[in-house]
Design a protein around this motif. Structure first.
Motif, PDB file in Angstrom:
ATOM      1  N   ILE A  97      -6.963  53.466 -14.531  1.00  0.00           N
ATOM      2  CA  ILE A  97      -6.832  54.968 -14.358  1.00  0.00           C
ATOM      3  C   ILE A  97      -7.134  55.887 -15.437  1.00  0.00           C
ATOM      4  CG2 ILE A  97      -5.230  56.625 -13.458  1.00  0.00           C
ATOM      5  CD1 ILE A  97      -5.557  54.211 -11.570  1.00  0.00           C
ATOM      6  N   PHE A  98      -7.960  56.839 -15.336  1.00  0.00           N
ATOM      7  CA  PHE A  98      -8.740  57.323 -16.499  1.00  0.00           C
ATOM      8  C   PHE A  98      -9.164  58.914 -16.218  1.00  0.00           C
ATOM      9  CE2 PHE A  98     -11.913  55.111 -14.289  1.00  0.00           C
ATOM     10  CZ  PHE A  98     -12.903  55.748 -14.281  1.00  0.00           C
ATOM     11  N   VAL A  99      -9.333  59.507 -17.300  1.00  0.00           N
ATOM     12  CA  VAL A  99      -9.724  60.969 -17.170  1.00  0.00           C
ATOM     13  C   VAL A  99     -11.065  60.933 -18.088  1.00  0.00           C
ATOM     14  CG1 VAL A  99      -7.612  62.074 -16.757  1.00  0.00           C
ATOM     15  CG2 VAL A  99      -8.259  61.840 -19.149  1.00  0.00           C
ATOM     16  N   GLU A 100     -11.936  61.558 -17.474  1.00  0.00           N
ATOM     17  CA  GLU A 100     -13.187  61.946 -18.217  1.00  0.00           C
ATOM     18  C   GLU A 100     -13.132  63.151 -19.035  1.00  0.00           C
ATOM     19  OE1 GLU A 100     -17.926  61.590 -17.470  1.00  0.00           O
ATOM     20  OE2 GLU A 100     -16.700  62.312 -16.074  1.00  0.00           O
ATOM     21  N   GLU A 101     -13.336  63.267 -20.238  1.00  0.00           N
ATOM     22  CA  GLU A 101     -13.295  64.564 -21.215  1.00  0.00           C
ATOM     23  C   GLU A 101     -14.708  64.724 -21.734  1.00  0.00           C
ATOM     24  OE1 GLU A 101     -10.153  63.995 -24.025  1.00  0.00           O
ATOM     25  OE2 GLU A 101      -8.505  64.324 -22.481  1.00  0.00           O
ATOM     26  N   ARG A 102     -15.119  65.812 -21.987  1.00  0.00           N
ATOM     27  CA  ARG A 102     -16.339  66.285 -22.566  1.00  0.00           C
ATOM     28  C   ARG A 102     -17.026  65.063 -23.421  1.00  0.00           C
ATOM     29  NH1 ARG A 102     -16.384  70.782 -26.470  1.00  0.00           N
ATOM     30  NH2 ARG A 102     -17.583  69.361 -27.829  1.00  0.00           N
ATOM     31  N   ASP A 103     -16.245  64.547 -24.448  1.00  0.00           N
ATOM     32  CA  ASP A 103     -16.882  63.490 -25.267  1.00  0.00           C
ATOM     33  C   ASP A 103     -16.393  62.021 -25.352  1.00  0.00           C
ATOM     34  OD1 ASP A 103     -18.218  65.914 -26.579  1.00  0.00           O
ATOM     35  OD2 ASP A 103     -16.409  66.215 -27.971  1.00  0.00           O
ATOM     36  N   GLU A 104     -15.397  61.989 -24.455  1.00  0.00           N
ATOM     37  CA  GLU A 104     -14.905  60.727 -24.331  1.00  0.00           C
ATOM     38  C   GLU A 104     -14.224  60.414 -23.060  1.00  0.00           C
ATOM     39  OE1 GLU A 104     -12.067  60.022 -27.518  1.00  0.00           O
ATOM     40  OE2 GLU A 104     -10.773  61.449 -26.720  1.00  0.00           O
ATOM     41  N   ILE A 105     -13.820  58.918 -22.688  1.00  0.00           N
ATOM     42  CA  ILE A 105     -13.147  58.744 -21.415  1.00  0.00           C
ATOM     43  C   ILE A 105     -11.784  58.003 -22.124  1.00  0.00           C
ATOM     44  CG2 ILE A 105     -13.100  56.985 -19.524  1.00  0.00           C
ATOM     45  CD1 ILE A 105     -16.088  56.992 -19.437  1.00  0.00           C
ATOM     46  N   VAL A 106     -10.759  58.734 -21.426  1.00  0.00           N
ATOM     47  CA  VAL A 106      -9.288  58.292 -21.895  1.00  0.00           C
ATOM     48  C   VAL A 106      -8.644  57.415 -20.839  1.00  0.00           C
ATOM     49  CG1 VAL A 106      -7.260  59.161 -22.838  1.00  0.00           C
ATOM     50  CG2 VAL A 106      -9.393  60.450 -23.364  1.00  0.00           C
ATOM     51  N   VAL A 107      -8.461  56.288 -21.227  1.00  0.00           N
ATOM     52  CA  VAL A 107      -7.712  55.345 -20.557  1.00  0.00           C
ATOM     53  C   VAL A 107      -6.206  55.870 -20.304  1.00  0.00           C
ATOM     54  CG1 VAL A 107      -7.341  53.198 -19.414  1.00  0.00           C
ATOM     55  CG2 VAL A 107      -9.510  53.586 -20.265  1.00  0.00           C
ATOM     56  N   ILE A 108      -5.660  56.122 -19.302  1.00  0.00           N
ATOM     57  CA  ILE A 108      -4.186  56.466 -18.998  1.00  0.00           C
ATOM     58  C   ILE A 108      -3.369  55.203 -18.813  1.00  0.00           C
ATOM     59  CG2 ILE A 108      -2.406  57.950 -18.045  1.00  0.00           C
ATOM     60  CD1 ILE A 108      -4.744  59.379 -19.145  1.00  0.00           C
ATOM     61  N   THR A 109      -3.804  54.623 -17.900  1.00  0.00           N
ATOM     62  CA  THR A 109      -2.914  52.969 -17.711  1.00  0.00           C
ATOM     63  C   THR A 109      -4.171  52.258 -17.004  1.00  0.00           C
ATOM     64  OG1 THR A 109      -0.994  52.354 -16.753  1.00  0.00           O
ATOM     65  CG2 THR A 109      -2.292  53.665 -15.220  1.00  0.00           C
ATOM     66  N   VAL A 110      -3.501  50.986 -16.931  1.00  0.00           N
ATOM     67  CA  VAL A 110      -4.341  49.953 -16.377  1.00  0.00           C
ATOM     68  C   VAL A 110      -3.283  48.828 -15.455  1.00  0.00           C
ATOM     69  CG1 VAL A 110      -5.890  47.837 -16.618  1.00  0.00           C
ATOM     70  CG2 VAL A 110      -5.975  49.923 -18.153  1.00  0.00           C
ATOM     71  N   TYR A 111      -3.826  48.815 -14.004  1.00  0.00           N
ATOM     72  CA  TYR A 111      -3.248  47.796 -13.117  1.00  0.00           C
ATOM     73  C   TYR A 111      -4.064  46.544 -13.003  1.00  0.00           C
ATOM     74  CZ  TYR A 111      -0.916  52.139 -11.841  1.00  0.00           C
ATOM     75  OH  TYR A 111       0.095  53.167 -11.792  1.00  0.00           O
ATOM     76  N   VAL A 112      -3.296  45.545 -12.908  1.00  0.00           N
ATOM     77  CA  VAL A 112      -3.967  44.126 -12.812  1.00  0.00           C
ATOM     78  C   VAL A 112      -3.640  43.375 -11.627  1.00  0.00           C
ATOM     79  CG1 VAL A 112      -4.718  41.912 -13.886  1.00  0.00           C
ATOM     80  CG2 VAL A 112      -4.423  44.153 -15.290  1.00  0.00           C
ATOM     81  N   TYR A 113      -4.474  42.978 -10.666  1.00  0.00           N
ATOM     82  CA  TYR A 113      -3.922  42.207  -9.419  1.00  0.00           C
ATOM     83  C   TYR A 113      -4.536  40.855  -9.500  1.00  0.00           C
ATOM     84  CZ  TYR A 113      -3.379  47.087  -8.239  1.00  0.00           C
ATOM     85  OH  TYR A 113      -2.821  48.267  -8.207  1.00  0.00           O
ATOM     86  N   TYR A 114      -3.812  39.929  -9.443  1.00  0.00           N
ATOM     87  CA  TYR A 114      -4.341  38.340  -9.284  1.00  0.00           C
ATOM     88  C   TYR A 114      -4.114  37.826  -8.321  1.00  0.00           C
ATOM     89  CZ  TYR A 114      -3.483  38.744 -14.371  1.00  0.00           C
ATOM     90  OH  TYR A 114      -3.244  39.128 -15.665  1.00  0.00           O
ATOM     91  N   TYR A 115      -5.106  37.079  -7.518  1.00  0.00           N
ATOM     92  CA  TYR A 115      -5.241  36.374  -6.331  1.00  0.00           C
ATOM     93  C   TYR A 115      -6.148  35.220  -6.405  1.00  0.00           C
ATOM     94  CZ  TYR A 115      -8.718  40.061  -5.781  1.00  0.00           C
ATOM     95  OH  TYR A 115      -9.684  40.951  -6.054  1.00  0.00           O
TER      96      TYR A 115
END
Length: 84
Positions: free
Chosen positions: A66-84
């Protein structure tokens, strides 16, 4: 692609959930972005896993940043991981 920066929360969640920075960057650079809550973006990418996670064997894992795109960079807010 813009540089990717990881929030402290994202780094903690990646460590706790078993994602790597490289997997997150690959997901953001190659998967389709979809709108998420609060004006953020999300995407999903599957990776071959073939290992144990928390005592159970999984063939695949899916990384969902989950992330936001800013003018000069992409900032990752959190990350989910699913295993199967």
């Amino acid at each position: 692609m813009k540089p990717v920066r990881f929030s402290n929360h994202a780094r903690e969640q990646m460590r706790y959930r078993g994602a790597t920075e490289q997997e997150v960057i690959e997901a953001i650079s190659s998967a389709v972005w979809e709108p998420a809550e609060l004006g953020r973006w999300e995407c999903r990418k599957e990776f071959a896993y073939g290992k144990e996670w928390n005592g159970k064997f999984y063939a695949l894992k899916q990384v969902r940043p989950i992330f936001v795109e800013e003018r000069d960079e992409i900032v990752v807010i959190t990350v989910y991981v699913y295993y199967y």
